[in-house]
Design a protein around this motif. Structure first.
Motif, PDB file in Angstrom:
ATOM      1  N   ASP A  43       0.825  -1.195   0.000  1.00 31.15           N
ATOM      2  CA  ASP A  43       0.000   0.000   0.000  1.00 31.15           C
ATOM      3  C   ASP A  43       0.862   1.249   0.000  1.00 31.15           C
ATOM      4  O   ASP A  43       1.947   1.287   0.602  1.00 31.15           O
ATOM      5  N   SER A  44       0.367   2.299  -0.672  1.00 31.44           N
ATOM      6  CA  SER A  44       1.099   3.559  -0.733  1.00 31.44           C
ATOM      7  C   SER A  44       0.979   4.301   0.588  1.00 31.44           C
ATOM      8  O   SER A  44       0.083   4.042   1.405  1.00 31.44           O
ATOM      9  N   LEU A  45       1.885   5.247   0.799  1.00 28.79           N
ATOM     10  CA  LEU A  45       1.838   6.071   2.008  1.00 28.79           C
ATOM     11  C   LEU A  45       0.539   6.871   2.053  1.00 28.79           C
ATOM     12  O   LEU A  45      -0.078   7.024   3.120  1.00 28.79           O
ATOM     13  N   ARG A  46       0.092   7.341   0.899  1.00 32.97           N
ATOM     14  CA  ARG A  46      -1.157   8.095   0.830  1.00 32.97           C
ATOM     15  C   ARG A  46      -2.338   7.230   1.268  1.00 32.97           C
ATOM     16  O   ARG A  46      -3.196   7.673   2.034  1.00 32.97           O
ATOM     17  N   PHE A  47      -2.362   5.992   0.790  1.00 27.64           N
ATOM     18  CA  PHE A  47      -3.419   5.056   1.164  1.00 27.64           C
ATOM     19  C   PHE A  47      -3.414   4.824   2.663  1.00 27.64           C
ATOM     20  O   PHE A  47      -4.458   4.880   3.328  1.00 27.64           O
ATOM     21  N   LEU A  48      -2.254   4.566   3.225  1.00 26.68           N
ATOM     22  CA  LEU A  48      -2.155   4.286   4.654  1.00 26.68           C
ATOM     23  C   LEU A  48      -2.580   5.491   5.495  1.00 26.68           C
ATOM     24  O   LEU A  48      -3.257   5.341   6.515  1.00 26.68           O
ATOM     25  N   CYS A  49      -2.215   6.681   5.039  1.00 25.70           N
ATOM     26  CA  CYS A  49      -2.556   7.894   5.793  1.00 25.70           C
ATOM     27  C   CYS A  49      -4.062   8.148   5.798  1.00 25.70           C
ATOM     28  O   CYS A  49      -4.645   8.469   6.839  1.00 25.70           O
ATOM     29  N   THR A  50      -4.691   8.013   4.631  1.00 27.83           N
ATOM     30  CA  THR A  50      -6.127   8.286   4.571  1.00 27.83           C
ATOM     31  C   THR A  50      -6.908   7.290   5.420  1.00 27.83           C
ATOM     32  O   THR A  50      -7.850   7.669   6.129  1.00 27.83           O
ATOM     33  N   HIS A  51      -6.528   6.026   5.388  1.00 31.06           N
ATOM     34  CA  HIS A  51      -7.238   5.027   6.168  1.00 31.06           C
ATOM     35  C   HIS A  51      -6.971   5.199   7.664  1.00 31.06           C
ATOM     36  O   HIS A  51      -7.836   4.865   8.489  1.00 31.06           O
ATOM     37  N   ARG A  52      -5.825   5.752   8.013  1.00 34.08           N
ATOM     38  CA  ARG A  52      -5.532   6.035   9.422  1.00 34.08           C
ATOM     39  C   ARG A  52      -6.379   7.207   9.916  1.00 34.08           C
ATOM     40  O   ARG A  52      -6.902   7.190  11.034  1.00 34.08           O
ATOM     41  N   VAL A  53      -6.532   8.222   9.068  1.00 42.77           N
ATOM     42  CA  VAL A  53      -7.307   9.405   9.469  1.00 42.77           C
ATOM     43  C   VAL A  53      -8.768   9.060   9.695  1.00 42.77           C
ATOM     44  O   VAL A  53      -9.370   9.456  10.698  1.00 42.77           O
ATOM     45  N   TYR A  92     -10.968  15.826   1.291  1.00 36.79           N
ATOM     46  CA  TYR A  92     -12.278  15.205   1.519  1.00 36.79           C
ATOM     47  C   TYR A  92     -12.596  14.067   0.542  1.00 36.79           C
ATOM     48  O   TYR A  92     -13.068  13.008   0.964  1.00 36.79           O
ATOM     49  N   PRO A  93     -12.403  14.230  -0.771  1.00 36.64           N
ATOM     50  CA  PRO A  93     -12.732  13.122  -1.672  1.00 36.64           C
ATOM     51  C   PRO A  93     -11.965  11.836  -1.376  1.00 36.64           C
ATOM     52  O   PRO A  93     -12.555  10.747  -1.371  1.00 36.64           O
ATOM     53  N   GLU A  94     -10.664  11.939  -1.115  1.00 31.51           N
ATOM     54  CA  GLU A  94      -9.878  10.741  -0.823  1.00 31.51           C
ATOM     55  C   GLU A  94     -10.295  10.108   0.500  1.00 31.51           C
ATOM     56  O   GLU A  94     -10.364   8.882   0.622  1.00 31.51           O
ATOM     57  N   LEU A  95     -10.590  10.940   1.478  1.00 33.54           N
ATOM     58  CA  LEU A  95     -11.027  10.407   2.769  1.00 33.54           C
ATOM     59  C   LEU A  95     -12.404   9.755   2.653  1.00 33.54           C
ATOM     60  O   LEU A  95     -12.678   8.748   3.307  1.00 33.54           O
ATOM     61  N   PHE A  96     -13.262  10.335   1.819  1.00 36.52           N
ATOM     62  CA  PHE A  96     -14.577   9.740   1.584  1.00 36.52           C
ATOM     63  C   PHE A  96     -14.420   8.344   0.992  1.00 36.52           C
ATOM     64  O   PHE A  96     -15.078   7.388   1.418  1.00 36.52           O
ATOM     65  N   LYS A  97     -13.555   8.226  -0.014  1.00 36.68           N
ATOM     66  CA  LYS A  97     -13.327   6.914  -0.639  1.00 36.68           C
ATOM     67  C   LYS A  97     -12.811   5.906   0.382  1.00 36.68           C
ATOM     68  O   LYS A  97     -13.262   4.746   0.413  1.00 36.68           O
ATOM     69  N   ALA A  98     -11.880   6.334   1.212  1.00 43.98           N
ATOM     70  CA  ALA A  98     -11.314   5.427   2.215  1.00 43.98           C
ATOM     71  C   ALA A  98     -12.377   4.999   3.221  1.00 43.98           C
ATOM     72  O   ALA A  98     -12.447   3.817   3.598  1.00 43.98           O
ATOM     73  N   ALA A  99     -13.207   5.938   3.651  1.00 43.11           N
ATOM     74  CA  ALA A  99     -14.255   5.613   4.621  1.00 43.11           C
ATOM     75  C   ALA A  99     -15.282   4.665   4.022  1.00 43.11           C
ATOM     76  O   ALA A  99     -15.743   3.725   4.674  1.00 43.11           O
ATOM     77  N   PHE A 100     -15.641   4.882   2.748  1.00 44.99           N
ATOM     78  CA  PHE A 100     -16.601   4.010   2.088  1.00 44.99           C
ATOM     79  C   PHE A 100     -16.010   2.619   1.901  1.00 44.99           C
ATOM     80  O   PHE A 100     -16.691   1.603   2.112  1.00 44.99           O
ATOM     81  N   GLN A 101     -14.752   2.560   1.505  1.00 49.11           N
ATOM     82  CA  GLN A 101     -14.106   1.276   1.273  1.00 49.11           C
ATOM     83  C   GLN A 101     -13.982   0.473   2.566  1.00 49.11           C
ATOM     84  O   GLN A 101     -14.154  -0.751   2.565  1.00 49.11           O
ATOM     85  N   ASP A 102     -13.727   1.159   3.676  1.00 48.34           N
ATOM     86  CA  ASP A 102     -13.565   0.479   4.953  1.00 48.34           C
ATOM     87  C   ASP A 102     -14.883   0.265   5.691  1.00 48.34           C
ATOM     88  O   ASP A 102     -14.903  -0.374   6.744  1.00 48.34           O
TER      89      ASP A 102
END
Length: 267
Positions: free
Chosen positions: A2-12, A26-36
């Motif tokens: 996983d990329s650092l960006r991926f890990l950071c968004t899922h941590r946030v 917001y868009p990237e965090l939304f995607k991470a929240a939906f995916q998780d």
């Protein structure tokens, strides 16, 4: 890996409540929240969405979703985020600290029924019914708030009408509506609220299954004529279809009419 960006968004998005965030995240965090499947994070993000539009399909179409993700709760959280923001705007009309700029929630292009899959089976939820219930909830809260404000004003000033308060412009929800016997009544109530409500349904595709022409006509009459593009009708008699047909002329942007299982009924 996983990329650092991926890990950071899922941590946030694992934090509750979310920290203060710059708008571009917001868009990237939304995607991470939906995916998780993090419903609470989704609700927070939508309630503070810093852009005029939120297009759900555009955000989630490329995600690799886990089979056990709580999809129903995630979709409900998106709707509830809009509802909570509108309620807050009613209670504090001058408050702008949240930064929410959302005016259009676009949920078109998605299957109406959402499923939670578990090892023991699956449960389903209708997005059309959920949206209709949210519109009615906001409208009722709006009416109650206005009545309370009017009574307070009368006690304080003796006036017969309440002072004009700043009015939130509200949110338009663009959706493909699927109506059946279960959702018919609440959808009709939601559509009849119309432009007076803070949460307004705008239908792009209308599909009716196993309800009569007598029930379909009031729904069509309540739709915004500028939005409807496609209509699909199922399990109607020819007499019922002929009853509906004249009401379709009020939709200048209508591009498609599909008929399924239309049967002769002695007309």
């Amino acid at each position: 890996m996983d990329s650092l960006r991926f890990l950071c968004t899922h941590r946030v998005i694992a934090q509750c409540p979310l920290p203060a965030l710059p708008p571009h995240l917001y868009p990237e965090l939304f995607k991470a929240a939906f995916q998780d499947g993090r419903a609470l994070a989704l609700q927070e993000l939508v309630a503070a969405w810093p852009f005029p539009e939120l297009k759900l399909q555009q955000l989630v179409r490329d995600l690799k979703l886990r089979w056990d993700r709580p999809a129903i709760e995630c979709n409900q959280a998106i709707i509830q985020g809009v509802v909570s923001q509108l309620r807050q705007q009613l209670e504090e009309p001058g408050r702008q600290s949240s930064g929410c700029q959302l005016r259009v929630l676009d949920m078109t292009g998605l299957c109406d029924y959402v499923y939670n899959r578990t090892p023991n089976g699956q449960t389903s939820w209708s997005r059309t019914k959920g949206l209709a219930e949210a519109c009615v909830e906001v409208s009722r809260y709006q009416q109650q708030f206005q009545r309370r404000g009017s009574k307070r004003h009368k006690r304080c000033s003796g006036a017969t009408t309440a002072e004009a308060a700043p009015q939130h412009p509200g949110v338009d929800v663009h959706a493909d509506l699927f109506v059946d016997k279960e959702s018919n009544q609440i959808l009709r109530e939601a559509l009849q609220i119309g432009a007076a409500g803070l949460l307004r349904l705008k239908c792009r595709e209308f599909k009716a299954v196993d309800i009569s022409a007598h029930e379909i006509v009031p729904l069509l009459e309540s739709l915004d004529p500028s939005c409807l593009r496609r209509v699909e009708l199922c399990s109607l008699g020819l007499t019922g279809f002929l009853e509906i047909l004249p009401h379709l002329t009020r939709f200048p942007e209508l591009r498609s009419l599909k008929l399924w299982h239309i049967f002769m009924d002695g007309s």
